[in-house]
Design a protein around this motif. Structure first.
Motif, PDB file in Angstrom:
ATOM      1  N   ASP A   1       0.890  15.273   1.297  1.00 23.03           N
ATOM      2  CA  ASP A   1       0.050  15.584   0.007  1.00 23.03           C
ATOM      3  C   ASP A   1       0.688  15.265  -1.295  1.00 23.03           C
ATOM      4  O   ASP A   1       1.963  15.364  -1.340  1.00 23.03           O
ATOM      5  CB  ASP A   1      -0.260  16.954   0.022  1.00 23.03           C
ATOM      6  N   PRO A   2       0.052  14.775  -2.234  1.00 27.87           N
ATOM      7  CA  PRO A   2       0.469  14.447  -3.470  1.00 27.87           C
ATOM      8  C   PRO A   2       0.994  15.803  -4.285  1.00 27.87           C
ATOM      9  O   PRO A   2       0.602  16.860  -4.164  1.00 27.87           O
ATOM     10  CB  PRO A   2      -0.744  13.762  -4.146  1.00 27.87           C
ATOM     11  N   GLU A   3       2.001  15.422  -5.025  1.00 33.13           N
ATOM     12  CA  GLU A   3       2.660  16.619  -6.068  1.00 33.13           C
ATOM     13  C   GLU A   3       1.801  16.799  -6.976  1.00 33.13           C
ATOM     14  O   GLU A   3       1.146  15.624  -7.539  1.00 33.13           O
ATOM     15  CB  GLU A   3       3.801  16.281  -6.160  1.00 33.13           C
ATOM     16  N   LYS A   4       1.785  17.597  -7.907  1.00 31.03           N
ATOM     17  CA  LYS A   4       1.003  17.870  -8.987  1.00 31.03           C
ATOM     18  C   LYS A   4       1.714  16.945 -10.210  1.00 31.03           C
ATOM     19  O   LYS A   4       3.174  17.379 -10.285  1.00 31.03           O
ATOM     20  CB  LYS A   4       0.830  19.124  -9.593  1.00 31.03           C
TER      21      LYS A   4
ATOM     22  N   GLU B   1       0.884  -1.264  -0.039  1.00 24.74           N
ATOM     23  CA  GLU B   1      -0.061  -0.069  -0.024  1.00 24.74           C
ATOM     24  C   GLU B   1       0.856   1.215  -0.111  1.00 24.74           C
ATOM     25  O   GLU B   1       0.746   2.272  -0.592  1.00 24.74           O
ATOM     26  CB  GLU B   1      -0.910   0.102   1.320  1.00 24.74           C
ATOM     27  N   ALA B   2       2.090   1.301   0.756  1.00 24.86           N
ATOM     28  CA  ALA B   2       2.713   2.195   0.944  1.00 24.86           C
ATOM     29  C   ALA B   2       3.676   2.810  -0.437  1.00 24.86           C
ATOM     30  O   ALA B   2       3.853   3.847  -0.636  1.00 24.86           O
ATOM     31  CB  ALA B   2       3.833   2.166   2.043  1.00 24.86           C
ATOM     32  N   ILE B   3       3.857   1.583  -1.080  1.00 23.05           N
ATOM     33  CA  ILE B   3       4.581   1.844  -2.459  1.00 23.05           C
ATOM     34  C   ILE B   3       3.611   2.366  -3.699  1.00 23.05           C
ATOM     35  O   ILE B   3       3.761   3.719  -4.097  1.00 23.05           O
ATOM     36  CB  ILE B   3       5.026   0.388  -3.189  1.00 23.05           C
ATOM     37  N   ALA B   4       2.497   2.113  -3.503  1.00 19.55           N
ATOM     38  CA  ALA B   4       1.326   2.392  -4.317  1.00 19.55           C
ATOM     39  C   ALA B   4       1.050   3.947  -3.908  1.00 19.55           C
ATOM     40  O   ALA B   4       1.164   5.015  -4.687  1.00 19.55           O
ATOM     41  CB  ALA B   4       0.140   1.862  -4.128  1.00 19.55           C
ATOM     42  N   ARG B   5       1.219   4.450  -2.592  1.00 18.80           N
ATOM     43  CA  ARG B   5       1.026   5.882  -1.975  1.00 18.80           C
ATOM     44  C   ARG B   5       2.200   6.734  -2.458  1.00 18.80           C
ATOM     45  O   ARG B   5       1.872   7.741  -2.915  1.00 18.80           O
ATOM     46  CB  ARG B   5       0.597   5.494  -0.517  1.00 18.80           C
ATOM     47  N   GLY B   6       3.306   5.940  -2.240  1.00 18.99           N
ATOM     48  CA  GLY B   6       4.446   6.826  -2.527  1.00 18.99           C
ATOM     49  C   GLY B   6       4.380   7.174  -4.043  1.00 18.99           C
ATOM     50  O   GLY B   6       4.657   8.491  -4.293  1.00 18.99           O
ATOM     51  N   ALA B   7       4.019   6.383  -4.788  1.00 19.09           N
ATOM     52  CA  ALA B   7       4.128   6.588  -6.360  1.00 19.09           C
ATOM     53  C   ALA B   7       3.086   7.766  -6.628  1.00 19.09           C
ATOM     54  O   ALA B   7       3.574   8.564  -7.474  1.00 19.09           O
ATOM     55  CB  ALA B   7       3.755   5.510  -7.251  1.00 19.09           C
ATOM     56  N   PHE B   8       1.759   7.503  -5.917  1.00 19.15           N
ATOM     57  CA  PHE B   8       0.874   8.649  -6.348  1.00 19.15           C
ATOM     58  C   PHE B   8       1.355   9.756  -5.602  1.00 19.15           C
ATOM     59  O   PHE B   8       1.184  10.922  -6.389  1.00 19.15           O
ATOM     60  CB  PHE B   8      -0.385   8.076  -5.579  1.00 19.15           C
ATOM     61  N   GLU B   9       1.886  10.337  -4.484  1.00 19.97           N
ATOM     62  CA  GLU B   9       2.136  11.144  -3.783  1.00 19.97           C
ATOM     63  C   GLU B   9       3.366  11.917  -4.845  1.00 19.97           C
ATOM     64  O   GLU B   9       3.383  13.087  -4.964  1.00 19.97           O
ATOM     65  CB  GLU B   9       2.919  10.994  -2.480  1.00 19.97           C
ATOM     66  N   CYS B  10       4.250  11.112  -5.546  1.00 18.90           N
ATOM     67  CA  CYS B  10       5.086  11.924  -6.163  1.00 18.90           C
ATOM     68  C   CYS B  10       4.930  12.121  -7.762  1.00 18.90           C
ATOM     69  O   CYS B  10       5.642  12.431  -8.526  1.00 18.90           O
ATOM     70  CB  CYS B  10       6.574  11.102  -6.122  1.00 18.90           C
ATOM     71  N   GLY B  11       3.637  11.951  -8.166  1.00 18.87           N
ATOM     72  CA  GLY B  11       3.019  12.538  -9.391  1.00 18.87           C
ATOM     73  C   GLY B  11       3.416  11.272 -10.351  1.00 18.87           C
ATOM     74  O   GLY B  11       3.146  11.612 -11.576  1.00 18.87           O
ATOM     75  N   ALA B  12       3.486  10.040 -10.026  1.00 18.94           N
ATOM     76  CA  ALA B  12       3.350   8.850 -11.149  1.00 18.94           C
ATOM     77  C   ALA B  12       1.840   8.722 -11.284  1.00 18.94           C
ATOM     78  O   ALA B  12       1.066   8.771 -10.605  1.00 18.94           O
ATOM     79  CB  ALA B  12       4.037   7.665 -10.421  1.00 18.94           C
ATOM     80  N   THR B  13       1.739   8.765 -12.855  1.00 23.14           N
ATOM     81  CA  THR B  13       0.560   8.655 -13.322  1.00 23.14           C
ATOM     82  C   THR B  13       0.236   7.367 -13.959  1.00 23.14           C
ATOM     83  O   THR B  13      -0.864   7.042 -14.787  1.00 23.14           O
ATOM     84  CB  THR B  13       0.277   9.789 -14.139  1.00 23.14           C
ATOM     85  N   PHE B  14       1.215   6.314 -14.054  1.00 16.74           N
ATOM     86  CA  PHE B  14       1.278   5.410 -15.095  1.00 16.74           C
ATOM     87  C   PHE B  14       1.650   3.954 -14.248  1.00 16.74           C
ATOM     88  O   PHE B  14       2.802   4.023 -13.710  1.00 16.74           O
ATOM     89  CB  PHE B  14       1.731   5.609 -16.118  1.00 16.74           C
ATOM     90  N   ALA B  15       0.977   2.943 -14.388  1.00 19.71           N
ATOM     91  CA  ALA B  15       1.390   1.860 -13.853  1.00 19.71           C
ATOM     92  C   ALA B  15       0.938   0.449 -14.440  1.00 19.71           C
ATOM     93  O   ALA B  15      -0.085   0.503 -15.018  1.00 19.71           O
ATOM     94  CB  ALA B  15       1.095   1.519 -12.306  1.00 19.71           C
TER      95      ALA B  15
END
Lengths: 596, 194
Positions: free
Chosen positions: A173-176, A9-23
């Motif tokens: 908070d997630p980055e844009k 869950e944390a990996i998914a969250r981290g990716a989202f927080e840093c602005g990853a948009t694709f998986a």
């Protein structure tokens, strides 16, 4: 905000927080929840690809298009994806590309225990390794940062214990999302013909040198100097185990396990006395330390196989077993995982087990049918291998074989890597019966969609692969569908297809029993005790609700008014029975009936 | 942060499908709300299909390992009698043993080729002084929902943890769909008072 999260869950969250948009990914324990969690975040695209190779290629494309993209898989999935991985290391990624590999020390849910840190070295791709959920979230961000900074794919390696343990994480908070603009690709950089690839090979080496320098200063590699007599070099989850047992020793905790910070390691070695290298599986770090000329204690005392825990480390270092409580000896019957009550695979593998044919199996719930009492398959190596193995067996056995060989695999597994092998049975004129155990989902990993289900990971309706017409176009002349809950029909179909020469395909179609748990349940079955002959034939199904009641005394048998030769009777637990009726079909005495 | 700073371990054991992961989630959330650092471990995938399932919950001022070492567990919360025996070597000498009075036959017993050990609480009681049998299924029925047996077990273990009743109620309230919260609170209280 503080939250308890699994590493996944944390990996998914981290990716989202840093602005990853694709998986993109393919389900596989212990990695599956990363994709499932990520797919639910706002504004992201996430897909189940047919297999890990496709997932990596898709993620490469997304990264080349300027996105922060992630490809997610279990350790053996990286084997499937190795081909594009080794070369995207040459081209670089333009946007950012993170490959998550979830390794499985102790083989909790895998066919092998490979140590994927070796991939980092052989593909020349840097690798980060978090030790808990907070680090999992932080390190995935770091991985994206490194990827963009050094124009390289980056591995994030977890193990089952990091992925599936939960600990407290601080949410941010997630980055844009910022996407790099891309018009056209530079062919010299991205067309890997020999001439271009030779030039990129040089760039790879320069990049690794730069990463080595970077490793010396990154805060994720850190020394904790305490008691200087002992220094522990470690990374990932084993750090926690060692820290718990030896809180006062000095540590070099490596956040990046490849490439290593050689200067930092040498400095650590001069600060401490004896150096222990604490790592699960292979001596990946230790061999590199020894190559630096540093004296270490490692795999000579720590196990080379299996997951560690604090006890494993304490016993190895203190060289004596921990005190454990002993009970008076009791025989503890094992409790292996089993096919669920009402599982559609049970009928199919009951028939295959009784067929006396060589059956090669594959990766999925149905692999469990190798056990007694079903004994429905005799081989399993990796995803999709069943068909190829059956083909090779049949060619090598020739006329000495007892007729056709059977290769059996699930729907998701067939799509993952069985299609080309099925084509091969047609092309190379095989004497193989392929069986697709089509339960309409990816069951073992927890009901994921695939190209045969008609739905995407993000819940959109899509085309549904038709196995029958696919097989026909591959050149399989005989294709038939059976209902695995109909034993007679399944048996007849298997017998008939085994009797014919040439390649054929049976699709055993029955949705996973866990798919529609909310649907109206069928009435359970019961044993009419006075009719039960005690033959135990029904127990041969290995169905959890079915058990054996032995009459312990002659009196009890007489009380039940049973003949002398009857030693007991079958019993069905109505709370577990799904009413699939297989046991009723197996019973020759009409002793199993539907409850009123 | 409660007074107790040393890391302690709870081992939940049972059979896939008994709600062990949900129970260990709830216990972990309650411990976090009470001010502890918490880590837990669990199993997914193949290991889960009707097989033996465990979850380690560890709490204290600063927890490193999410796994407890053998011989170090303070409390075992066993959802199935036989599983108590399988993991008994994880326990400390003076550990608390909470056993659900429930037997789920493994395949070999079903096939009639192995027998299910009798008198499990007595066998355990010969070595461990603090053994308690909880009739979780019966209490769950009493709570009005047979599937709350795992919440009964949470109630039983709650007596050993420095977590207030308000925190338990809040965490349970957030962990279930609204229509079954009441049954679960009732099940929790029945387990706590058992």
């Amino acid at each position: 905000m503080k939250k308890i999260m699994s590493g996944n869950e944390a990996i998914a969250r981290g990716a989202f927080e840093c602005g990853a948009t694709f998986a993109a990914g393919y389900p596989g324990t212990p990695s599956t929840e990363i994709m499932e969690q990520f797919s639910q975040y706002e504004g992201v695209y996430a897909e189940w690809s047919p297999n890990e190779k496709v997932a990596v290629e898709v993620a490469v494309g997304a990264a080349l298009g300027g996105a922060k993209a992630m490809a997610v898989m279990k350790h053996v999935g990286v084997n499937v994806a190795a081909d594009p991985l080794f070369t995207v290391s040459y081209t670089g990624t333009n946007g950012a590309l993170v490959i998550v590999t979830a390794d499985d020390p102790s083989l909790h849910s895998s066919q092998n225990e490979q140590d994927n840190r070796h991939y980092a070295r052989s593909a020349k791709i840097p690798m980060l390794e978090p030790a808990d959920s907070q680090e999992a979230k932080d390190f995935v961000k770091k991985a994206f940062e490194l990827s963009a900074l050094f124009d390289t794919p980056v591995f994030l390696r977890t193990t089952t214990r990091v992925s599936h343990s939960k600990s407290i994480v601080l949410l941010e908070d997630p980055e844009k999302p910022v996407k790099k603009e891309v018009e056209r690709l530079d062919p010299v950089k991205y067309v890997m013909v020999p001439h271009n690839a030779r030039m990129r090979r040089v760039a790879v080496e320069e990049r690794m040198q730069n990463l080595r320098r970077y490793a010396e200063t990154m805060p994720e590699n850190r020394m904790e100097i305490n008691d200087r007599r002992i220094g522990i070099v470690t990374a990932g989850m084993p750090y926690n185990y060692a820290k718990e047992v030896f809180p006062d020793f000095s540590y070099l905790k490596l956040g990046m396990v490849y490439p290593l910070p050689e200067k930092m390691i040498r400095a650590f070695a001069t600060k401490v006395g004896k150096i222990y290298v604490v790592e699960e599986l292979d001596s990946f770090l230790e061999e590199q330390l020894r190559a630096m000329g540093i004296k270490t204690v490692g795999k000579d005392i720590f196990p080379y196989s299996g997951e560690f825990d604090p006890g494993v480390i304490a016993e190895a270092v203190k060289r004596r077993p921990a005190k454990k409580v002993q009970l008076s000896p009791v025989e503890i019957p094992p409790r292996p995982p089993n096919l669920c009550p009402g599982c559609p695979h049970r009928g199919l593998f009951y028939v295959l087990g009784k067929s006396k044919t060589i059956v090669t199996g594959d990766i999925g719930c149905y692999t469990l049918s190798f056990m007694k009492p079903l004994e429905g398959l005799q081989g399993c190596i990796c995803m999709g291998a069943s068909i190829g193995m059956a083909h090779g067996l049949s060619k090598s056995l020739g006329t000495k074989g007892k007729g056709k060989v059977v290769g059996v695999l699930g729907d998701s597994t067939f799509i993952h890597s069985g299609i080309t092998s099925l084509l091969n049975t047609a092309y190379n004129r095989s004497n193989v019966l392929t069986v697709i155990a089509d339960n309409r989902t990816t069951a073992m990993t927890g009901m994921q969609q695939h190209p045969g289900t008609g739905l995407t990971l993000q819940g959109e309706k899509t085309v549904e692969l038709n196995f029958e017409s696919l097989a026909k176009s591959l050149g399989i002349p005989d294709v038939r569908v059976v209902d695995p809950y109909d034993l007679k029909g399944t048996r007849a179909a298997v017998r008939e297809e085994l009797g014919k020469p040439g390649p054929s395909l049976i699709i055993s179609r029955g949705p996973c029993v866990l798919l529609n748990r909310g649907a109206a349940r069928k009435r359970p079955f019961k044993v009419v005790e006075e009719k039960c002959a005690g033959c135990k034939l029904c127990l041969g199904l290995g169905c959890p609700p079915l058990s054996w009641k032995k009459y312990p005394t002659a009196t009890e048998r007489m009380l039940e008014e049973r003949p002398k030769k009857v030693e007991g009777a079958a019993v069905i637990d109505p709370s577990l029975c799904t009413g699939c009726s297989l046991c009723e079909q197996v019973c020759n005495y009409g002793a199993i009936v539907e409850e009123e | 942060m409660p007074k107790d700073k040393a890391t302690k371990s709870i081992l939940l054991a049972g059979v896939g499908g008994q709600g062990i992961l949900r129970a260990s989630d709830i216990i972990s959330l309650a411990l976090m709300a009470a001010g502890y650092d918490v880590k837990k471990s669990e199993v997914h995938g193949m290991a889960q299909r009707g097989g033996s399932v465990t979850s380690h919950v560890r709490y204290g001022e600063k927890v490193y390992s999410p796994l407890a070492a053998r011989g170090s567990v303070d409390i075992i919360l066993s959802f199935e009698k036989l599983e108590t025996l399988r993991y008994i070597d994880y326990l400390k000498k003076n550990a608390f043993v909470l056993i659900n009075d429930e037997a789920v036959f493994p395949p070999a017993v079903n096939m009639g080729i192995a027998s299910y050990p009798e008198n499990i609480p007595e066998i355990v009681g010969k070595v461990f002084k603090k053994v308690k049998v909880v009739e979780a299924s019966a209490l769950a029925e009493q709570a009005g929902e047979a599937r709350t047996a795992n919440t009964v077990m949470i109630g039983a273990v709650s007596n050993f943890l420095d977590v207030s009743l308000e925190v338990w109620e809040e965490v349970i309230g957030k962990s279930f769909p609204e229509r079954i919260v009441e049954f679960n609170i009732k099940a929790f209280m029945l387990g706590r008072n058992a």
